[in-house]
Write a protein that holds these residues in place. Structure first.
Motif, PDB file in Angstrom:
ATOM      1  N   ALA A   1       0.854  -1.189   0.000  1.00 42.82           N
ATOM      2  CA  ALA A   1       0.000   0.000   0.000  1.00 42.82           C
ATOM      3  C   ALA A   1       0.886   1.233   0.000  1.00 42.82           C
ATOM      4  O   ALA A   1       1.778   1.355   0.844  1.00 42.82           O
ATOM      5  CB  ALA A   1      -0.913  -0.002   1.224  1.00 42.82           C
ATOM      6  N   GLU A   2       0.647   2.148  -0.920  1.00 47.28           N
ATOM      7  CA  GLU A   2       1.408   3.394  -0.963  1.00 47.28           C
ATOM      8  C   GLU A   2       0.784   4.363   0.039  1.00 47.28           C
ATOM      9  O   GLU A   2      -0.429   4.638  -0.016  1.00 47.28           O
ATOM     10  CB  GLU A   2       1.398   3.996  -2.366  1.00 47.28           C
ATOM     11  N   VAL A   3       1.612   4.891   0.945  1.00 42.37           N
ATOM     12  CA  VAL A   3       1.112   5.648   2.095  1.00 42.37           C
ATOM     13  C   VAL A   3       1.746   7.042   2.123  1.00 42.37           C
ATOM     14  O   VAL A   3       2.967   7.188   2.019  1.00 42.37           O
ATOM     15  CB  VAL A   3       1.432   4.902   3.405  1.00 42.37           C
ATOM     16  N   HIS A   4       0.890   8.061   2.276  1.00 39.79           N
ATOM     17  CA  HIS A   4       1.362   9.438   2.429  1.00 39.79           C
ATOM     18  C   HIS A   4       1.074   9.923   3.848  1.00 39.79           C
ATOM     19  O   HIS A   4       0.287   9.302   4.579  1.00 39.79           O
ATOM     20  CB  HIS A   4       0.703  10.361   1.395  1.00 39.79           C
ATOM     21  N   PRO A   5       1.705  11.034   4.278  1.00 36.54           N
ATOM     22  CA  PRO A   5       1.437  11.564   5.623  1.00 36.54           C
ATOM     23  C   PRO A   5      -0.051  11.824   5.845  1.00 36.54           C
ATOM     24  O   PRO A   5      -0.789  12.187   4.916  1.00 36.54           O
ATOM     25  CB  PRO A   5       2.237  12.873   5.648  1.00 36.54           C
TER      26      PRO A   5
ATOM     27  N   VAL B   1      -1.875  12.253  -5.248  1.00 42.16           N
ATOM     28  CA  VAL B   1      -1.836  11.456  -6.476  1.00 42.16           C
ATOM     29  C   VAL B   1      -1.604  12.341  -7.696  1.00 42.16           C
ATOM     30  O   VAL B   1      -0.766  12.028  -8.557  1.00 42.16           O
ATOM     31  CB  VAL B   1      -3.135  10.639  -6.637  1.00 42.16           C
ATOM     32  N   SER B   2      -2.333  13.447  -7.789  1.00 42.69           N
ATOM     33  CA  SER B   2      -2.181  14.319  -8.954  1.00 42.69           C
ATOM     34  C   SER B   2      -0.798  14.952  -9.008  1.00 42.69           C
ATOM     35  O   SER B   2      -0.210  15.102 -10.089  1.00 42.69           O
ATOM     36  CB  SER B   2      -3.264  15.404  -8.958  1.00 42.69           C
ATOM     37  N   THR B   3      -0.239  15.305  -7.848  1.00 42.83           N
ATOM     38  CA  THR B   3       1.099  15.884  -7.806  1.00 42.83           C
ATOM     39  C   THR B   3       2.147  14.866  -8.222  1.00 42.83           C
ATOM     40  O   THR B   3       3.053  15.162  -9.016  1.00 42.83           O
ATOM     41  CB  THR B   3       1.417  16.414  -6.396  1.00 42.83           C
ATOM     42  N   VAL B   4       2.046  13.656  -7.693  1.00 43.10           N
ATOM     43  CA  VAL B   4       2.982  12.601  -8.062  1.00 43.10           C
ATOM     44  C   VAL B   4       2.912  12.333  -9.560  1.00 43.10           C
ATOM     45  O   VAL B   4       3.939  12.186 -10.242  1.00 43.10           O
ATOM     46  CB  VAL B   4       2.680  11.315  -7.267  1.00 43.10           C
ATOM     47  N   ASP B   5       1.705  12.300 -10.083  1.00 39.87           N
ATOM     48  CA  ASP B   5       1.519  12.059 -11.518  1.00 39.87           C
ATOM     49  C   ASP B   5       2.188  13.147 -12.347  1.00 39.87           C
ATOM     50  O   ASP B   5       2.903  12.876 -13.315  1.00 39.87           O
ATOM     51  CB  ASP B   5       0.021  11.995 -11.826  1.00 39.87           C
ATOM     52  N   ASP B   6       1.969  14.404 -11.964  1.00 40.58           N
ATOM     53  CA  ASP B   6       2.558  15.521 -12.702  1.00 40.58           C
ATOM     54  C   ASP B   6       4.083  15.504 -12.628  1.00 40.58           C
ATOM     55  O   ASP B   6       4.773  15.681 -13.628  1.00 40.58           O
ATOM     56  CB  ASP B   6       2.035  16.856 -12.163  1.00 40.58           C
ATOM     57  N   VAL B   7       4.611  15.298 -11.423  1.00 46.57           N
ATOM     58  CA  VAL B   7       6.057  15.376 -11.215  1.00 46.57           C
ATOM     59  C   VAL B   7       6.786  14.208 -11.867  1.00 46.57           C
ATOM     60  O   VAL B   7       7.826  14.385 -12.520  1.00 46.57           O
ATOM     61  CB  VAL B   7       6.368  15.432  -9.705  1.00 46.57           C
ATOM     62  N   MET B   8       6.257  12.999 -11.698  1.00 48.70           N
ATOM     63  CA  MET B   8       6.972  11.812 -12.147  1.00 48.70           C
ATOM     64  C   MET B   8       6.663  11.408 -13.583  1.00 48.70           C
ATOM     65  O   MET B   8       7.496  10.812 -14.266  1.00 48.70           O
ATOM     66  CB  MET B   8       6.674  10.638 -11.208  1.00 48.70           C
TER      67      MET B   8
ATOM     68  N   ARG C   1       5.565  21.324   0.288  1.00 52.88           N
ATOM     69  CA  ARG C   1       6.054  20.556   1.438  1.00 52.88           C
ATOM     70  C   ARG C   1       6.698  19.256   0.966  1.00 52.88           C
ATOM     71  O   ARG C   1       6.033  18.429   0.336  1.00 52.88           O
ATOM     72  CB  ARG C   1       4.881  20.248   2.367  1.00 52.88           C
ATOM     73  N   PRO C   2       7.983  19.062   1.230  1.00 48.83           N
ATOM     74  CA  PRO C   2       8.629  17.792   0.858  1.00 48.83           C
ATOM     75  C   PRO C   2       8.058  16.648   1.708  1.00 48.83           C
ATOM     76  O   PRO C   2       7.991  16.761   2.935  1.00 48.83           O
ATOM     77  CB  PRO C   2      10.107  18.026   1.181  1.00 48.83           C
ATOM     78  N   ILE C   3       7.662  15.568   1.060  1.00 46.67           N
ATOM     79  CA  ILE C   3       7.122  14.417   1.787  1.00 46.67           C
ATOM     80  C   ILE C   3       7.753  13.137   1.246  1.00 46.67           C
ATOM     81  O   ILE C   3       8.330  13.117   0.161  1.00 46.67           O
ATOM     82  CB  ILE C   3       5.590  14.312   1.688  1.00 46.67           C
ATOM     83  N   GLN C   4       7.606  12.079   2.032  1.00 45.88           N
ATOM     84  CA  GLN C   4       8.064  10.756   1.638  1.00 45.88           C
ATOM     85  C   GLN C   4       6.852   9.854   1.451  1.00 45.88           C
ATOM     86  O   GLN C   4       6.005   9.754   2.341  1.00 45.88           O
ATOM     87  CB  GLN C   4       8.967  10.163   2.718  1.00 45.88           C
ATOM     88  N   ILE C   5       6.743   9.241   0.281  1.00 47.23           N
ATOM     89  CA  ILE C   5       5.728   8.216   0.061  1.00 47.23           C
ATOM     90  C   ILE C   5       6.353   6.869   0.410  1.00 47.23           C
ATOM     91  O   ILE C   5       7.419   6.519  -0.096  1.00 47.23           O
ATOM     92  CB  ILE C   5       5.250   8.194  -1.404  1.00 47.23           C
ATOM     93  N   GLN C   6       5.707   6.137   1.294  1.00 40.76           N
ATOM     94  CA  GLN C   6       6.189   4.817   1.687  1.00 40.76           C
ATOM     95  C   GLN C   6       5.398   3.720   0.988  1.00 40.76           C
ATOM     96  O   GLN C   6       4.204   3.878   0.713  1.00 40.76           O
ATOM     97  CB  GLN C   6       6.039   4.608   3.189  1.00 40.76           C
TER      98      GLN C   6
ATOM     99  N   PHE D   1       9.339   7.037  -2.837  1.00 43.42           N
ATOM    100  CA  PHE D   1       9.869   8.223  -3.503  1.00 43.42           C
ATOM    101  C   PHE D   1       9.549   9.482  -2.716  1.00 43.42           C
ATOM    102  O   PHE D   1       8.613   9.519  -1.917  1.00 43.42           O
ATOM    103  CB  PHE D   1       9.341   8.363  -4.942  1.00 43.42           C
ATOM    104  N   HIS D   2      10.372  10.494  -2.944  1.00 42.94           N
ATOM    105  CA  HIS D   2      10.156  11.822  -2.367  1.00 42.94           C
ATOM    106  C   HIS D   2       9.420  12.672  -3.393  1.00 42.94           C
ATOM    107  O   HIS D   2       9.655  12.570  -4.593  1.00 42.94           O
ATOM    108  CB  HIS D   2      11.488  12.496  -2.011  1.00 42.94           C
ATOM    109  N   VAL D   3       8.559  13.549  -2.897  1.00 43.10           N
ATOM    110  CA  VAL D   3       7.861  14.483  -3.779  1.00 43.10           C
ATOM    111  C   VAL D   3       7.463  15.697  -2.948  1.00 43.10           C
ATOM    112  O   VAL D   3       7.315  15.601  -1.719  1.00 43.10           O
ATOM    113  CB  VAL D   3       6.613  13.814  -4.408  1.00 43.10           C
ATOM    114  N   THR D   4       7.328  16.832  -3.589  1.00 44.29           N
ATOM    115  CA  THR D   4       6.879  18.036  -2.898  1.00 44.29           C
ATOM    116  C   THR D   4       5.402  18.264  -3.205  1.00 44.29           C
ATOM    117  O   THR D   4       5.013  18.392  -4.368  1.00 44.29           O
ATOM    118  CB  THR D   4       7.699  19.263  -3.340  1.00 44.29           C
ATOM    119  N   VAL D   5       4.592  18.279  -2.166  1.00 45.13           N
ATOM    120  CA  VAL D   5       3.150  18.484  -2.298  1.00 45.13           C
ATOM    121  C   VAL D   5       2.783  19.757  -1.550  1.00 45.13           C
ATOM    122  O   VAL D   5       3.051  19.874  -0.349  1.00 45.13           O
ATOM    123  CB  VAL D   5       2.352  17.288  -1.732  1.00 45.13           C
ATOM    124  N   ALA D   6       2.175  20.707  -2.253  1.00 41.88           N
ATOM    125  CA  ALA D   6       1.795  21.988  -1.645  1.00 41.88           C
ATOM    126  C   ALA D   6       2.984  22.626  -0.920  1.00 41.88           C
ATOM    127  O   ALA D   6       2.875  23.032   0.245  1.00 41.88           O
ATOM    128  CB  ALA D   6       0.614  21.799  -0.695  1.00 41.88           C
TER     129      ALA D   6
END
Length: 276
Positions: free
Chosen positions: A194-198, A207-214, A263-268, A256-261
């Motif tokens: 399961a992909e987990v965000h804060p 999801v939309s941010t990850v899609d755009d960035v990656m 804010r740098p976050i880690q997706i586990q 992976f790391h991504v910046t959402v709003a």
């Protein structure tokens, strides 16, 4: 029938090629070289038209592959006689971990299942213990598909969903969990990545941010949720996650790391194992 996103095809093949490079366990009856034979000719072509660098995926694949392999070995040792591998792709667990009296069901999209069947036939592999099952988890009822394939709902099953839910729509994930629960006899286990965000972030925004960035907006990723949302979904569909309330017992790898709003976050990628 749903047409597969080409980026998902690339990811599937990267995972298959990467797993074939790992040292993985096999049973006394299993074929330790099956994985390499099964992926001959796969190239994992990226958006640039060039083969992808599979070495980049090994740090993520290694702990995940080991975790699910051990679950299968433990299930076999405990006397479980059915293993259902959802979104199996070119995974070789049914071949490496072959064991008398254990039936494996490998489920995936029709085109993938047909290609896997062709590859297995070409290698002359014994598949008497393996049932390949075509399914589209966007449109098909997995409980009905398994019933038609010969799965016995009266006997315990180990259900595996490794690196699958991320690529399904949230509603399809919920339908999948509910359908598997319908086929789960007492003593059955479901293991899923399961992909987990804060917890304090909106899942749609993540999801939309990850899609755009990656992937520049064309990506195949759909379901990333907070851990609490995942636990609630499992509970709603009848599953009880082991060690759900013990943060120290969470098995996971950083994806992976991504910046959402801003804010740098880690997706586990968390490994959730549940009982019916």
């Amino acid at each position: 029938m749903t047409r597969e996103n080409p980026l998902l095809t690339m990811i599937r093949e990267v995972c298959a090629l990467g797993r074939a490079e790992l040292e993985r366990p096999s049973t006394a009856e299993g074929d330790p070289d099956a994985g390499r034979a099964l992926v001959q000719g796969l190239r994992a072509i990226g958006p640039d038209g060039e083969p992808s660098d599979i070495s980049l995926s090994l740090a993520l694949l290694a702990p995940r592959a080991a975790y699910f392999d051990q679950l299968v070995l433990h299930a076999i040792a405990a006397g479980v006689t059915q293993v259902v591998n959802l979104g199996a792709g070119y995974d070789d667990r049914a071949l490496r971990l072959r064991h008398s009296g254990v039936r494996f069901f490998d489920l995936d999209l029709p085109g993938i299942v047909a290609d896997k069947a062709r590859r297995l036939q070409a290698t002359g592999t014994d598949t008497g213990h393996l049932t390949l099952v075509a399914v589209d988890l966007h449109t098909d009822d997995v409980a009905e598909v398994l019933a038609r394939a010969g799965h016995d709902a009266h006997w315990p099953t180990l259900f595996l969903a490794e690196h699958l839910a991320l690529f399904l729509q949230p509603g399809d994930v919920a339908s999948l969990l509910a359908g598997l629960f319908d086929r789960a006899a007492a003593g059955s286990t479901l293991a899923m990545t399961a992909e987990v965000h804060p917890a304090d972030l909106d899942s749609d925004l993540v999801v939309s941010t990850v899609d755009d960035v990656m992937f520049g907006g064309a990506g195949p990723l759909h379901t990333i949720q907070s851990r609490d949302a995942w636990l609630a979904l499992f509970a709603k569909t009848g599953w009880r996650v082991d060690n759900a309330d013990d943060a120290d017992e969470v098995a996971a790898v950083d994806h992976f790391h991504v910046t959402v709003a801003d804010r740098p976050i880690q997706i586990q990628t968390q490994f959730l194992t549940a009982t019916a």
